[in-house]
Design a protein around this motif. Sequence first.
Motif, PDB file in Angstrom:
ATOM      1  N   GLY A   9       0.823  -1.207   0.000  1.00  0.00           N
ATOM      2  CA  GLY A   9       0.000   0.000   0.000  1.00  0.00           C
ATOM      3  C   GLY A   9       0.856   1.255   0.000  1.00  0.00           C
ATOM      4  O   GLY A   9       0.553   2.238  -0.687  1.00  0.00           O
ATOM      5  N   ARG A  10       1.947   1.235   0.766  1.00  0.00           N
ATOM      6  CA  ARG A  10       2.868   2.373   0.798  1.00  0.00           C
ATOM      7  C   ARG A  10       3.612   2.516  -0.532  1.00  0.00           C
ATOM      8  O   ARG A  10       3.926   3.623  -0.961  1.00  0.00           O
ATOM      9  CB  ARG A  10       3.874   2.206   1.945  1.00  0.00           C
ATOM     10  CG  ARG A  10       3.245   2.409   3.312  1.00  0.00           C
ATOM     11  CD  ARG A  10       4.214   2.103   4.441  1.00  0.00           C
ATOM     12  NE  ARG A  10       5.369   2.989   4.460  1.00  0.00           N
ATOM     13  CZ  ARG A  10       5.386   4.199   5.003  1.00  0.00           C
ATOM     14  NH1 ARG A  10       4.280   4.688   5.566  1.00  0.00           N
ATOM     15  NH2 ARG A  10       6.474   4.931   5.000  1.00  0.00           N
ATOM     16  N   GLU A  68       0.612  -3.322 -13.570  1.00  0.00           N
ATOM     17  CA  GLU A  68       1.399  -3.523 -12.359  1.00  0.00           C
ATOM     18  C   GLU A  68       0.662  -3.014 -11.122  1.00  0.00           C
ATOM     19  O   GLU A  68       0.683  -3.659 -10.069  1.00  0.00           O
ATOM     20  CB  GLU A  68       2.744  -2.807 -12.501  1.00  0.00           C
ATOM     21  CG  GLU A  68       3.670  -2.928 -11.310  1.00  0.00           C
ATOM     22  CD  GLU A  68       4.237  -4.320 -11.098  1.00  0.00           C
ATOM     23  OE1 GLU A  68       4.779  -4.590 -10.008  1.00  0.00           O
ATOM     24  OE2 GLU A  68       4.131  -5.152 -12.035  1.00  0.00           O
ATOM     25  N   LEU A  69       0.014  -1.867 -11.246  1.00  0.00           N
ATOM     26  CA  LEU A  69      -0.739  -1.319 -10.124  1.00  0.00           C
ATOM     27  C   LEU A  69      -1.896  -2.244  -9.739  1.00  0.00           C
ATOM     28  O   LEU A  69      -2.236  -2.377  -8.559  1.00  0.00           O
ATOM     29  CB  LEU A  69      -1.265   0.076 -10.462  1.00  0.00           C
ATOM     30  CG  LEU A  69      -0.224   1.200 -10.463  1.00  0.00           C
ATOM     31  CD1 LEU A  69      -0.845   2.508 -10.940  1.00  0.00           C
ATOM     32  CD2 LEU A  69       0.390   1.377  -9.074  1.00  0.00           C
ATOM     33  N   GLY A  70      -2.495  -2.886 -10.731  1.00  0.00           N
ATOM     34  CA  GLY A  70      -3.561  -3.854 -10.454  1.00  0.00           C
ATOM     35  C   GLY A  70      -3.045  -5.030  -9.638  1.00  0.00           C
ATOM     36  O   GLY A  70      -3.694  -5.488  -8.692  1.00  0.00           O
ATOM     37  N   LYS A  71      -1.849  -5.516  -9.988  1.00  0.00           N
ATOM     38  CA  LYS A  71      -1.251  -6.633  -9.247  1.00  0.00           C
ATOM     39  C   LYS A  71      -0.913  -6.223  -7.812  1.00  0.00           C
ATOM     40  O   LYS A  71      -1.147  -6.974  -6.868  1.00  0.00           O
ATOM     41  CB  LYS A  71       0.013  -7.114  -9.957  1.00  0.00           C
ATOM     42  CG  LYS A  71      -0.231  -7.747 -11.323  1.00  0.00           C
ATOM     43  CD  LYS A  71       1.085  -8.129 -11.980  1.00  0.00           C
ATOM     44  CE  LYS A  71       0.856  -8.712 -13.371  1.00  0.00           C
ATOM     45  NZ  LYS A  71       2.152  -9.028 -14.043  1.00  0.00           N
ATOM     46  N   LEU A  72      -0.339  -5.024  -7.668  1.00  0.00           N
ATOM     47  CA  LEU A  72       0.025  -4.557  -6.330  1.00  0.00           C
ATOM     48  C   LEU A  72      -1.204  -4.391  -5.444  1.00  0.00           C
ATOM     49  O   LEU A  72      -1.172  -4.689  -4.255  1.00  0.00           O
ATOM     50  CB  LEU A  72       0.772  -3.220  -6.424  1.00  0.00           C
ATOM     51  CG  LEU A  72       2.256  -3.253  -6.779  1.00  0.00           C
ATOM     52  CD1 LEU A  72       2.825  -1.839  -6.796  1.00  0.00           C
ATOM     53  CD2 LEU A  72       3.037  -4.112  -5.792  1.00  0.00           C
ATOM     54  N   THR A  73      -2.278  -3.900  -6.025  1.00  0.00           N
ATOM     55  CA  THR A  73      -3.515  -3.692  -5.267  1.00  0.00           C
ATOM     56  C   THR A  73      -4.052  -5.018  -4.730  1.00  0.00           C
ATOM     57  O   THR A  73      -4.513  -5.118  -3.585  1.00  0.00           O
ATOM     58  CB  THR A  73      -4.579  -3.009  -6.146  1.00  0.00           C
ATOM     59  OG1 THR A  73      -4.072  -1.763  -6.619  1.00  0.00           O
ATOM     60  CG2 THR A  73      -5.851  -2.757  -5.356  1.00  0.00           C
ATOM     61  N   LYS A  74      -3.964  -6.074  -5.556  1.00  0.00           N
ATOM     62  CA  LYS A  74      -4.430  -7.395  -5.117  1.00  0.00           C
ATOM     63  C   LYS A  74      -3.527  -7.958  -4.009  1.00  0.00           C
ATOM     64  O   LYS A  74      -3.995  -8.644  -3.097  1.00  0.00           O
ATOM     65  CB  LYS A  74      -4.439  -8.359  -6.302  1.00  0.00           C
ATOM     66  CG  LYS A  74      -5.519  -8.044  -7.327  1.00  0.00           C
ATOM     67  CD  LYS A  74      -5.478  -9.046  -8.482  1.00  0.00           C
ATOM     68  CE  LYS A  74      -6.569  -8.726  -9.518  1.00  0.00           C
ATOM     69  NZ  LYS A  74      -6.516  -9.665 -10.667  1.00  0.00           N
ATOM     70  N   MET A  75      -2.214  -7.659  -4.099  1.00  0.00           N
ATOM     71  CA  MET A  75      -1.274  -8.174  -3.108  1.00  0.00           C
ATOM     72  C   MET A  75      -1.351  -7.427  -1.783  1.00  0.00           C
ATOM     73  O   MET A  75      -0.950  -7.936  -0.741  1.00  0.00           O
ATOM     74  CB  MET A  75       0.159  -8.075  -3.660  1.00  0.00           C
ATOM     75  CG  MET A  75       0.422  -8.982  -4.857  1.00  0.00           C
ATOM     76  SD  MET A  75       1.934  -8.510  -5.755  1.00  0.00           S
ATOM     77  CE  MET A  75       3.176  -8.800  -4.513  1.00  0.00           C
TER      78      MET A  75
END
Length: 450
Positions: free
Chosen positions: A310-311, A438-445
């Motif tokens: 998130g950060r 990439e932002l989509g993947k990070l959001t899921k993680m």
Amino acid sequence: MNHSAQLGDEKIGTLLWKFSLPAMVGMIVNALYNIIDSIFVGNGVGEVGLTAVTIAFPIMTILMAFGMLIGVGATALISIRLGEKRIDDAERILGNALSLVFLITVLLTPVVLYFLDPILIVIGASENVLPYAHDFTQIILIGNIFMFLSFGLNNLIRAEGNPRLAMFTMLISAGLNTILNPLFIFIFHWGIRGSAYATVLSQFVAAVWVMSYFFGKQSLLKFRRKNFSLNKSIVWGIFSIGLSPFLMQIAASVISLLSNVALLTYGGDLAVAAMGIITRVTMLILMPIFGIQQGVQPIIGYNYGAKNYGRVIEALKKAILAATLVSTGGFLIVQLFDTHIMRIFNGNQELIQFGSQGLRIYLALLPIIGFQIVSANYFQAVGKAKYAILFSTSRQVIILIPLLIILPHFLGVTGIWVASPIADFFASLITGVYLWRELGKLTKMHQPIC
């Protein structure tokens, strides 16, 4: 004191400001002293001096590329290791980085010095300009170990959470250079050699500053003799991540070469001098963006290593916003004050008219460049070397170089100017598509902390 702990705890907005502002100040001052150098050379040596420095620029860019190969690659790895609380591994990376700096200097410098004149002729030095370009570049090459140490290793100070000290390195170098340049050129009458001596001496002082930091008590990470032996996996890790900015700098050198040859063909030495001014103005505008990029890199790297996704997302979005504001402001200044900017460097009316038109066209899509630079840097910060290489080189290698080869045949010098905004547009488009994924993947993680 452990400066790195703040990277995982402090508010992102405060942290980005704390890390980016010193980097921005340092980078702006760094660009300013390059511009001031050009002003001193342009007024103290003349148009032939400006042309000589412009011709030498691709060689200096290649030297900087090797500094970035080590410095940026080691910085990203150290940031991630600190986020993982692996201090010993971070120190091993630091020691290997220092060894690589000395190794590359020993291998690279003699080769370039031996072939210096043929290289300068190939990249566009005319018979009139060659002696000036030779004198300037020879001195820079002899002292390039200091550039590697000050420029390459200074990034590592920022990586361990001490951005203000990293800023002082650049302020010391820039301030001393600004003082020595007019002294050596106008008082000692050393001409273009004086400008080169001023640059090398200022880099020497900055290198001493950087080395004393890591050997002193102030740093978290220390130079230790046991870490100077090169480790294959560490070297590979540094090179794989640092390859992206390295290739970008090499591409910049090739672009300078192609531009100089085309400008010499279609516009003569005057056109090359104009491009030298445009390049320096562009650097001044981009330096704050590179400062934001450098400031956010340890924040992203540390939190990615600590799995605080998130950060990571928040830091990336705020850095993109800040970079876009800077690039838009630079665009407005260039479009409104183009003639005034050119006149600062030289009073030749033909050069002013020629260069101001090129400046407006060359930076026509400047507002989107901030987004592209910061977004490409994200992949570098998290250690995704393949993506970082693709996005960092997409503008210069994949798009711009073919345009510089093709367009001048049809549009002359104008073809060189318009190649830049075309490349800016398509590089930003490609980077934007992948960053969205990439932002989509990070959001899921990302798992919110309760």
